[in-house]
Design a protein around this motif. Sequence first.
Motif, PDB file in Angstrom:
ATOM      1  N   LEU A  45     -29.776 100.072  -8.317  1.00 29.48           N
ATOM      2  CA  LEU A  45     -30.953 100.003  -9.174  1.00 29.48           C
ATOM      3  C   LEU A  45     -32.204  99.640  -8.379  1.00 29.48           C
ATOM      4  N   GLY A  46     -33.350  99.776  -9.048  1.00 27.26           N
ATOM      5  CA  GLY A  46     -34.610  99.388  -8.427  1.00 27.26           C
ATOM      6  C   GLY A  46     -34.739  97.869  -8.392  1.00 27.26           C
ATOM      7  N   LEU A  47     -35.705  97.373  -7.653  1.00 28.98           N
ATOM      8  CA  LEU A  47     -35.952  95.935  -7.517  1.00 28.98           C
ATOM      9  C   LEU A  47     -34.688  95.146  -7.160  1.00 28.98           C
ATOM     10  N   PRO A  48     -34.005  95.552  -6.091  1.00 30.53           N
ATOM     11  CA  PRO A  48     -32.703  94.952  -5.798  1.00 30.53           C
ATOM     12  C   PRO A  48     -32.764  93.452  -5.537  1.00 30.53           C
ATOM     13  N   PHE A  49     -33.943  92.947  -5.102  1.00 33.80           N
ATOM     14  CA  PHE A  49     -33.952  91.533  -4.729  1.00 33.80           C
ATOM     15  C   PHE A  49     -33.805  90.614  -5.939  1.00 33.80           C
ATOM     16  N   ILE A  50     -34.116  91.143  -7.122  1.00 33.65           N
ATOM     17  CA  ILE A  50     -33.870  90.361  -8.339  1.00 33.65           C
ATOM     18  C   ILE A  50     -32.373  90.130  -8.494  1.00 33.65           C
ATOM     19  N   TYR A  51     -31.612  91.222  -8.318  1.00 34.69           N
ATOM     20  CA  TYR A  51     -30.160  91.096  -8.477  1.00 34.69           C
ATOM     21  C   TYR A  51     -29.573  90.230  -7.370  1.00 34.69           C
ATOM     22  N   PHE A  52     -30.175  90.347  -6.187  1.00 34.04           N
ATOM     23  CA  PHE A  52     -29.719  89.511  -5.080  1.00 34.04           C
ATOM     24  C   PHE A  52     -29.888  88.035  -5.421  1.00 34.04           C
ATOM     25  N   ALA A  53     -31.061  87.708  -5.977  1.00 31.53           N
ATOM     26  CA  ALA A  53     -31.314  86.307  -6.338  1.00 31.53           C
ATOM     27  C   ALA A  53     -30.322  85.847  -7.399  1.00 31.53           C
ATOM     28  N   LEU A  54     -30.067  86.708  -8.394  1.00 27.78           N
ATOM     29  CA  LEU A  54     -29.121  86.353  -9.451  1.00 27.78           C
ATOM     30  C   LEU A  54     -27.715  86.166  -8.877  1.00 27.78           C
ATOM     31  N   LEU A  55     -27.355  87.032  -7.914  1.00 24.99           N
ATOM     32  CA  LEU A  55     -26.045  86.911  -7.274  1.00 24.99           C
ATOM     33  C   LEU A  55     -25.903  85.558  -6.603  1.00 24.99           C
ATOM     34  N   ILE A  56     -26.935  85.177  -5.851  1.00 26.68           N
ATOM     35  CA  ILE A  56     -26.864  83.908  -5.123  1.00 26.68           C
ATOM     36  C   ILE A  56     -26.785  82.731  -6.095  1.00 26.68           C
ATOM     37  N   VAL A  57     -27.544  82.827  -7.204  1.00 28.63           N
ATOM     38  CA  VAL A  57     -27.476  81.753  -8.203  1.00 28.63           C
ATOM     39  C   VAL A  57     -26.048  81.634  -8.738  1.00 28.63           C
ATOM     40  N   GLY A  58     -25.436  82.789  -9.058  1.00 28.94           N
ATOM     41  CA  GLY A  58     -24.055  82.779  -9.548  1.00 28.94           C
ATOM     42  C   GLY A  58     -23.114  82.150  -8.546  1.00 28.94           C
ATOM     43  N   CYS A  59     -23.275  82.528  -7.255  1.00 28.54           N
ATOM     44  CA  CYS A  59     -22.405  81.987  -6.214  1.00 28.54           C
ATOM     45  C   CYS A  59     -22.553  80.472  -6.123  1.00 28.54           C
ATOM     46  N   ALA A  60     -23.806  80.025  -6.213  1.00 25.24           N
ATOM     47  CA  ALA A  60     -24.040  78.583  -6.105  1.00 25.24           C
ATOM     48  C   ALA A  60     -23.369  77.848  -7.258  1.00 25.24           C
ATOM     49  N   LEU A  61     -23.492  78.416  -8.474  1.00 28.68           N
ATOM     50  CA  LEU A  61     -22.863  77.787  -9.635  1.00 28.68           C
ATOM     51  C   LEU A  61     -21.352  77.737  -9.478  1.00 28.68           C
ATOM     52  N   LEU A  62     -20.780  78.868  -9.028  1.00 24.66           N
ATOM     53  CA  LEU A  62     -19.328  78.915  -8.901  1.00 24.66           C
ATOM     54  C   LEU A  62     -18.852  77.941  -7.826  1.00 24.66           C
ATOM     55  N   MET A  63     -19.632  77.863  -6.731  1.00 26.18           N
ATOM     56  CA  MET A  63     -19.231  76.957  -5.650  1.00 26.18           C
ATOM     57  C   MET A  63     -19.255  75.512  -6.124  1.00 26.18           C
ATOM     58  N   ARG A  64     -20.258  75.207  -6.919  1.00 28.72           N
ATOM     59  CA  ARG A  64     -20.358  73.859  -7.470  1.00 28.72           C
ATOM     60  C   ARG A  64     -19.131  73.563  -8.336  1.00 28.72           C
ATOM     61  N   TYR A  65     -18.771  74.546  -9.161  1.00 29.48           N
ATOM     62  CA  TYR A  65     -17.600  74.367 -10.023  1.00 29.48           C
ATOM     63  C   TYR A  65     -16.330  74.233  -9.182  1.00 29.48           C
ATOM     64  N   ALA A  66     -16.215  75.079  -8.137  1.00 19.64           N
ATOM     65  CA  ALA A  66     -15.018  75.068  -7.294  1.00 19.64           C
ATOM     66  C   ALA A  66     -14.837  73.706  -6.648  1.00 19.64           C
ATOM     67  N   ILE A  67     -15.943  73.142  -6.175  1.00 22.63           N
ATOM     68  CA  ILE A  67     -15.847  71.848  -5.514  1.00 22.63           C
ATOM     69  C   ILE A  67     -15.515  70.757  -6.522  1.00 22.63           C
ATOM     70  N   PHE A  68     -16.137  70.879  -7.695  1.00 20.17           N
ATOM     71  CA  PHE A  68     -15.898  69.909  -8.748  1.00 20.17           C
ATOM     72  C   PHE A  68     -14.442  69.926  -9.190  1.00 20.17           C
ATOM     73  N   GLU A  69     -13.899  71.136  -9.345  1.00 15.01           N
ATOM     74  CA  GLU A  69     -12.521  71.273  -9.824  1.00 15.01           C
ATOM     75  C   GLU A  69     -11.507  71.295  -8.680  1.00 15.01           C
ATOM     76  N   LYS A  70     -12.023  71.260  -7.441  1.00  9.49           N
ATOM     77  CA  LYS A  70     -11.155  71.358  -6.265  1.00  9.49           C
ATOM     78  C   LYS A  70     -10.329  72.632  -6.285  1.00  9.49           C
ATOM     79  N   SER A  71     -10.986  73.735  -6.580  1.00 10.51           N
ATOM     80  CA  SER A  71     -10.294  75.019  -6.612  1.00 10.51           C
ATOM     81  C   SER A  71     -10.670  75.824  -5.375  1.00 10.51           C
ATOM     82  N   PHE A  72      -9.722  75.982  -4.466  1.00  9.52           N
ATOM     83  CA  PHE A  72      -9.987  76.739  -3.243  1.00  9.52           C
ATOM     84  C   PHE A  72     -10.168  78.214  -3.532  1.00  9.52           C
ATOM     85  N   TYR A  73      -9.513  78.673  -4.584  1.00  7.99           N
ATOM     86  CA  TYR A  73      -9.620  80.090  -4.946  1.00  7.99           C
ATOM     87  C   TYR A  73     -11.066  80.452  -5.255  1.00  7.99           C
TER      88      TYR A  73
END
Lengths: 316, 389
Positions: free
Chosen positions: A236-264
């Motif tokens: 799609l156009g304006l790819p950096f928007i999706y890139f930013a959203l991707l990174i936000v998602g990754c950060a949220l998931l990483m926070r959850y993973a560390i909180f729950e101690k889930s290596f997966y």
Amino acid sequence: MNKYFIDQLVAGNYITGDQHEKIKDWLNKAPFSLHWELRTLLYAGVVLLASGIGILIYDNIDTIGHVTIILIIAALCSYCFYYCFKNKLPFSKLQTKHESPLFDYVLLLGSLLFLTLEGYLQFKYTLFGTHYGLATLIPALVFIFLAYYFDHAGVLSMGITALSAFVGITVSPGMILRNELSEQSLIYTGAALAVFLIGTGYVLKVQDIKRHFTFIYYNFGFHMYFLCMLAGIFTLGLPFIYFALLIVGCALLMRYAIFEKSFYFLLISVIYAYIGITWAIFEMGMGYMLGLYYFVFSCILVIWFFLNYKKLLKLK
Amino acid sequence: MGYDKNQIARIYINDIAAKFAAAKLITVEQFHQIKNDFKYGLYTPSFFVRIGIFIFTSILLNAALGIIGVFFADLMNNETSAGILLLIAATGIYFVLEHVITKKMHYKSGMDDYLLLAGVSFLSFGLVLIEQSCSPLTICFILLPVLTMAVWRYADAFISLLAFICLYCIVFLIFKDYDFGRIFMPFIFLTISIACTMLFHKLLKYDSNFFYKNCLEFLKVASLLILYGSMNYCVVREGNMLLNEGIPGIENMEIPFGIVFLIATFLIPVIYIAIGVSRKDRLLLWTGLGVFVLSVLTLKYKYEYLEFKYLMTGFGALILVIAWQAIRYLKSNAAVYTFAPDDSKSISDLLNAEALIISQTLGKPQSGNTDESGFGGGSFGGGGAGGTI
């Protein structure tokens, strides 16, 4: 294999002679658990039987007669559900474990047969007409209800899959009409569904209703979200928007993973983030040699993160 | 051997101490004493972190070799010089691997796994390129000693499997050139597999081989599988066609001793399962269950008019009834065999958590590196994307 190590413990006076005798006795007499072997057999049996019956019915439509077939499946299916309702445990917000190992498999068999029955009715009598959406929405709702009522993670996964199919089908007519918007609308819908799933998992976790299901919601939701974002970045156009959203998602998931101690989830978030960041770096225009250097240094960084994330994140 | 054997022994000692503590055979104080005295400094991350490190080490190594390779691009055109370059790369990887193992104390961390795999492949390909021979037999003869040495030093289960397959390839390639070899190939494989199974089974019993436990378990299953394969009707028939290509009508010919193979196809899984249960040998039991599926597929291969729907429905019902009856029987006769899950693992996690609390409240130093195994041990410790079904 154990004797060598037990001898070391005895020699170091870590266990007394009396205990040593008891341990030897225990090692000889402890019963041999056939738990997972038998469960695997049960599971294989249920899946084989349900699919075998499905194919048999499909092939013999002409000879047995529709009504008979429908009655047989309906009878089997209702017996399974009857068994489940009769032997159910009282509903609890926590994880419940049924005493009888058969219970989970009877529920699974019932759900699979329900799908067969519904598909057959739709195929033969076009029960829902051309409302294909409705035909997928009903099993989704039934499965999600059953999953919560009887606490069955597998049936919940089936329900979420049916829900995704429903959403996909609902969007696709638009896709056929306006071809140029197809990818875009599919990506948006997928992302919306993903956010909905993640949100559901989060809310239910906070409300403390079947917390252990949050893993399933997050697993479906985050994979779908990341794939939609990557598709957005690449097509799609304006790819950096999706890139930013991707990174936000990754950060949220990483926070959850560390909180729950889930290596997966830790691994998943790192890999998707790495794909996104690598795209962003190469988007800035990089030659062949520079690219190789990028891979070397970025990988060193990621490995270093894996080796030291406990210290970095101040985890015990 | 590459790793510090004493350190690995300590992992085992910690494990069995946790098992005994869970069964209340030793007291919690004794357990903590053992944990404290048998600390180990090896770095072994959880399964998913291991996968992550493995993936990123592979990208890293290949990119690094790409950078270095640019300077030697001209040499790549000649096979011998390319082979020598690969050998040099393999030597470099070897030193890095040794550093990671001895200095950084990595043990099954993903990094040592990938470096070993890369080193062995580079060494093998380098030697093959220098030899400039494409005969499969020569390649196998080059690979076998390389792989064996790698297994001897690093005890990697996957590499040991490759070495084992290599050995069978050599046997096959030698005997296929003789008439008696072509006829008796299944029985040659059978004899070797029986001997190997016995050998690995025996070696697994010697406590001092604990370092190679993983390899030996892999090899035992592999030799059991090849034993089954050598007697499987479908494999023998297809193999027979492959070996006797060019003889007219071979596609429709019944193989010699056909009925023997057909019986063996079903007898072997039954024997595996029976011995597995009676000797309490889980490896044998699972292998038996696995090859039973292959036997059903063989039945379909032999009798083409049998359709999958009947096989599926029939065997599905049969399996359900057997499992259901077995569970019912075990409910009331749980002395020797039991349906209760073998949950010493979860109890040991509990104990680890307890150990953590106790050690913190009493201000004792944290024992060893073992919190790694307790970390993430919850419901999806090793389960993966696991549904519980």
